[in-house]
Design a protein around this motif. Sequence first.
Motif, PDB file in Angstrom:
ATOM      1  N   ARG A   1       0.741  -1.164  -0.079  1.00 15.43           N
ATOM      2  CA  ARG A   1       0.031   0.045   0.087  1.00 15.43           C
ATOM      3  C   ARG A   1       0.884   1.253   0.093  1.00 15.43           C
ATOM      4  O   ARG A   1       0.479   2.368  -0.611  1.00 15.43           O
ATOM      5  N   GLU A   2       1.939   1.259   0.736  1.00 13.96           N
ATOM      6  CA  GLU A   2       2.799   2.395   0.866  1.00 13.96           C
ATOM      7  C   GLU A   2       3.578   2.720  -0.290  1.00 13.96           C
ATOM      8  O   GLU A   2       4.046   3.884  -0.622  1.00 13.96           O
ATOM      9  N   MET A   3       4.132   1.595  -0.865  1.00 16.81           N
ATOM     10  CA  MET A   3       5.077   2.157  -1.933  1.00 16.81           C
ATOM     11  C   MET A   3       4.933   1.110  -3.096  1.00 16.81           C
ATOM     12  O   MET A   3       5.719   1.245  -4.153  1.00 16.81           O
ATOM     13  N   GLY A   4       3.964   0.412  -3.436  1.00 16.32           N
ATOM     14  CA  GLY A   4       3.672  -0.001  -4.624  1.00 16.32           C
ATOM     15  C   GLY A   4       4.282  -1.441  -4.789  1.00 16.32           C
ATOM     16  O   GLY A   4       4.234  -1.832  -6.028  1.00 16.32           O
ATOM     17  N   LYS A   5       5.084  -2.027  -4.095  1.00 19.21           N
ATOM     18  CA  LYS A   5       5.816  -3.098  -3.919  1.00 19.21           C
ATOM     19  C   LYS A   5       4.888  -4.469  -4.611  1.00 19.21           C
ATOM     20  O   LYS A   5       3.923  -4.479  -3.820  1.00 19.21           O
ATOM     21  N   LEU A   6       5.304  -5.271  -5.140  1.00 22.55           N
ATOM     22  CA  LEU A   6       4.592  -6.376  -5.675  1.00 22.55           C
ATOM     23  C   LEU A   6       4.418  -7.235  -4.146  1.00 22.55           C
ATOM     24  O   LEU A   6       5.321  -7.285  -3.545  1.00 22.55           O
ATOM     25  N   LEU A   7       3.109  -7.639  -3.887  1.00 25.80           N
ATOM     26  CA  LEU A   7       2.778  -8.336  -2.974  1.00 25.80           C
ATOM     27  C   LEU A   7       3.729  -9.752  -2.560  1.00 25.80           C
ATOM     28  O   LEU A   7       4.191  -9.820  -1.444  1.00 25.80           O
TER      29      LEU A   7
ATOM     30  N   PRO B   1      -0.320  -4.189  -7.956  1.00 25.97           N
ATOM     31  CA  PRO B   1       0.764  -5.122  -7.430  1.00 25.97           C
ATOM     32  C   PRO B   1       0.095  -6.031  -6.370  1.00 25.97           C
ATOM     33  O   PRO B   1       1.043  -6.921  -6.110  1.00 25.97           O
ATOM     34  N   THR B   2      -1.096  -6.210  -6.060  1.00 23.99           N
ATOM     35  CA  THR B   2      -1.613  -7.137  -5.361  1.00 23.99           C
ATOM     36  C   THR B   2      -2.243  -8.274  -6.014  1.00 23.99           C
ATOM     37  O   THR B   2      -2.375  -9.398  -5.370  1.00 23.99           O
ATOM     38  N   ASP B   3      -1.922  -8.117  -7.400  1.00 23.61           N
ATOM     39  CA  ASP B   3      -2.411  -9.223  -8.268  1.00 23.61           C
ATOM     40  C   ASP B   3      -1.140 -10.487  -8.654  1.00 23.61           C
ATOM     41  O   ASP B   3      -0.064  -9.844  -8.884  1.00 23.61           O
ATOM     42  N   GLU B   4      -1.361 -11.564  -8.221  1.00 22.06           N
ATOM     43  CA  GLU B   4      -0.244 -12.598  -8.288  1.00 22.06           C
ATOM     44  C   GLU B   4       0.401 -12.819  -9.762  1.00 22.06           C
ATOM     45  O   GLU B   4       1.391 -12.892  -9.894  1.00 22.06           O
ATOM     46  N   ALA B   5      -0.468 -12.018 -10.719  1.00 27.14           N
ATOM     47  CA  ALA B   5      -0.101 -12.457 -12.056  1.00 27.14           C
ATOM     48  C   ALA B   5       0.838 -11.037 -12.525  1.00 27.14           C
ATOM     49  O   ALA B   5       1.449 -11.227 -13.543  1.00 27.14           O
ATOM     50  N   THR B   6       0.710  -9.906 -11.620  1.00 28.54           N
ATOM     51  CA  THR B   6       1.552  -8.930 -12.085  1.00 28.54           C
ATOM     52  C   THR B   6       2.997  -8.971 -11.951  1.00 28.54           C
ATOM     53  O   THR B   6       3.356  -9.738 -10.891  1.00 28.54           O
ATOM     54  N   GLN B   7       3.927  -8.694 -12.868  1.00 34.36           N
ATOM     55  CA  GLN B   7       5.125  -8.830 -13.088  1.00 34.36           C
ATOM     56  C   GLN B   7       6.004  -7.524 -12.694  1.00 34.36           C
ATOM     57  O   GLN B   7       7.141  -7.651 -12.114  1.00 34.36           O
ATOM     58  N   LEU B   8       5.155  -6.526 -12.915  1.00 32.97           N
ATOM     59  CA  LEU B   8       5.623  -5.014 -12.651  1.00 32.97           C
ATOM     60  C   LEU B   8       4.681  -4.135 -11.978  1.00 32.97           C
ATOM     61  O   LEU B   8       3.715  -3.884 -12.784  1.00 32.97           O
ATOM     62  N   GLY B   9       4.855  -3.570 -10.839  1.00 32.93           N
ATOM     63  CA  GLY B   9       3.999  -2.651 -10.333  1.00 32.93           C
ATOM     64  C   GLY B   9       4.425  -1.132 -10.485  1.00 32.93           C
ATOM     65  O   GLY B   9       5.178  -0.855 -11.189  1.00 32.93           O
ATOM     66  N   PRO B  10       3.537  -0.296  -9.898  1.00 37.71           N
ATOM     67  CA  PRO B  10       3.909   1.182 -10.002  1.00 37.71           C
ATOM     68  C   PRO B  10       5.280   1.469  -9.310  1.00 37.71           C
ATOM     69  O   PRO B  10       5.902   0.932  -8.730  1.00 37.71           O
ATOM     70  N   LEU B  11       5.549   2.709  -9.633  1.00 34.13           N
ATOM     71  CA  LEU B  11       6.805   3.354  -9.025  1.00 34.13           C
ATOM     72  C   LEU B  11       6.323   4.043  -7.682  1.00 34.13           C
ATOM     73  O   LEU B  11       4.955   3.909  -7.540  1.00 34.13           O
ATOM     74  N   SER B  12       6.986   4.420  -6.836  1.00 32.89           N
ATOM     75  CA  SER B  12       6.670   4.510  -5.243  1.00 32.89           C
ATOM     76  C   SER B  12       5.844   5.758  -5.171  1.00 32.89           C
ATOM     77  O   SER B  12       5.036   6.027  -4.275  1.00 32.89           O
ATOM     78  N   SER B  13       5.885   6.776  -6.242  1.00 32.90           N
ATOM     79  CA  SER B  13       5.079   7.893  -6.054  1.00 32.90           C
ATOM     80  C   SER B  13       5.019   8.428  -7.474  1.00 32.90           C
ATOM     81  O   SER B  13       5.664   8.228  -8.364  1.00 32.90           O
ATOM     82  N   GLN B  14       4.152   9.666  -7.516  1.00 33.82           N
ATOM     83  CA  GLN B  14       4.116  10.426  -8.671  1.00 33.82           C
ATOM     84  C   GLN B  14       5.480  11.201  -8.860  1.00 33.82           C
ATOM     85  O   GLN B  14       6.048  11.495 -10.183  1.00 33.82           O
ATOM     86  N   ASP B  15       5.974  11.862  -7.969  1.00 30.75           N
ATOM     87  CA  ASP B  15       7.310  12.374  -7.979  1.00 30.75           C
ATOM     88  C   ASP B  15       8.382  11.318  -8.493  1.00 30.75           C
ATOM     89  O   ASP B  15       9.030  11.866  -9.399  1.00 30.75           O
TER      90      ASP B  15
END
Length: 459
Positions: free
Chosen positions: A72-78, A296-310
């Motif tokens: 939730r805080e930085m978009g890391k794959l679960l 990033p919470t989807d098990e099929a995802t290989q690449l999530g978002p960056l940590s912030s818009q900045d």
Amino acid sequence: MSKIETFNPATSEKLASYEKMSEAEAFEKIEASHAAFLDWREKTHDERAPYLKAIAKTLRDNADDLAALMTREMGKLLSAAKDEVEICAAIFEYSAQTGPTILADEDRDLGDGNSGIVTYQPIGVIYSIQPWNFPFYQPVRVLAAALMAGNGCVLKHASICTGSALRLREICIEAGLPEDLFQVLVVGHDVSDKIIDHDLVRGVTMTGSDAAGRHIGAKASEALKKTVLELGSNDAYLVLEDADIETAVKYSVQGRLYNNGQTCVNAKRFIVTEKNYDAFVSAYVDAMKAIKMGDPTDEATQLGPLSSQDQLETVDGQVKESVKKGAEILCGGEPLDREGAYYPATVLGNVTPGMPAYDDEIFGPVAAVIRAKDDEDAMRIANDSRYGLGGGIFSQDVEKATELARKHFDTGMVRINSFGAAHPNMPFGGVKNSGYGREHGGFGMHEFVNAKAIFLPGA
């Protein structure tokens, strides 16, 4: 006092708001940690070890919730967040198991019937300044070593993962650690500089950019405080003339996209010999194009978002500047038109000196491919960097690659035909603008101790 607000980078949803501490409040936390340290230092290494093992167990018992918080805080794959909890537990266990031996007194024969003892004694409160890319691992690798050595610890975490910092302290207290020994300081940079100056702070350790490292190192030096700095890098991975292309592509994708491309030891520059350049680039671009980006919470995802818009804007700006100077976008290269800080797997070709993709660290899923004439030229280009944290070599001749790694690669860590981030039993750290000092592998436990010489009377 101003506030810190945190947001989910995948959805832009506001998560929480935290009041920043005043200077006086932060100093109270330091004083409390020091008071707890005075008792903690009296424990033997064997008496401290069970506390660390209990923290490891409590981390594992709460792994799902902690992983969800990081995501939730930085978009890391679960899935990666769950792995992070496990390595944190392993670090505490490693420190507990090896600390009593690593930190044990050493007897020295001084000759002529004289002898001495080298004893490793704790020094006090260690100030830990940590980034957001590994919300639990970054502070844990400092905390475990500090506690085992007998020190106290105060943490200033990156603002976007304030929740993770506070939860880590709760985990330690739940596991039985004395409540005041480890403190979290929710402060800004102005107060942070004053914390470095505080008389009860005896050492400063920081992970972040080389620019931030210069500032913190200078402030600590003014106050005659020892520092350990683990700074950025643009790690080079060499695809030598005898490399297996399939292996090189596999680990080059993994190495560039690990933690959504936001790791100091990500593979960032791929230096490929003329012989293999076309074959590698073709296969690598195809593999990067096939990466599934998404929730990033989807098990099929290989690449999530960056940590912030900045962070997205920073990465996008570095790519655009590199292209302006002659780099070619082979895939990706534009932020996704959707809610959240999503930037696709990107490969840049024709990368040359003077571009951000060559000279700087791009903290996102952007690979820079650089052509080399031959193996010797590839090694030259790899070392043509102000950084020196990690790197890798792809070669079917492991003995040759090992010799290159040992004698010629000017970095703190080298991977051969593989990719990985850190291991509790191997030193972690770099050279040049990537900083100094070492964590893990027992080295971290010796960074903030007083190696005291005791001379015994002769026979």
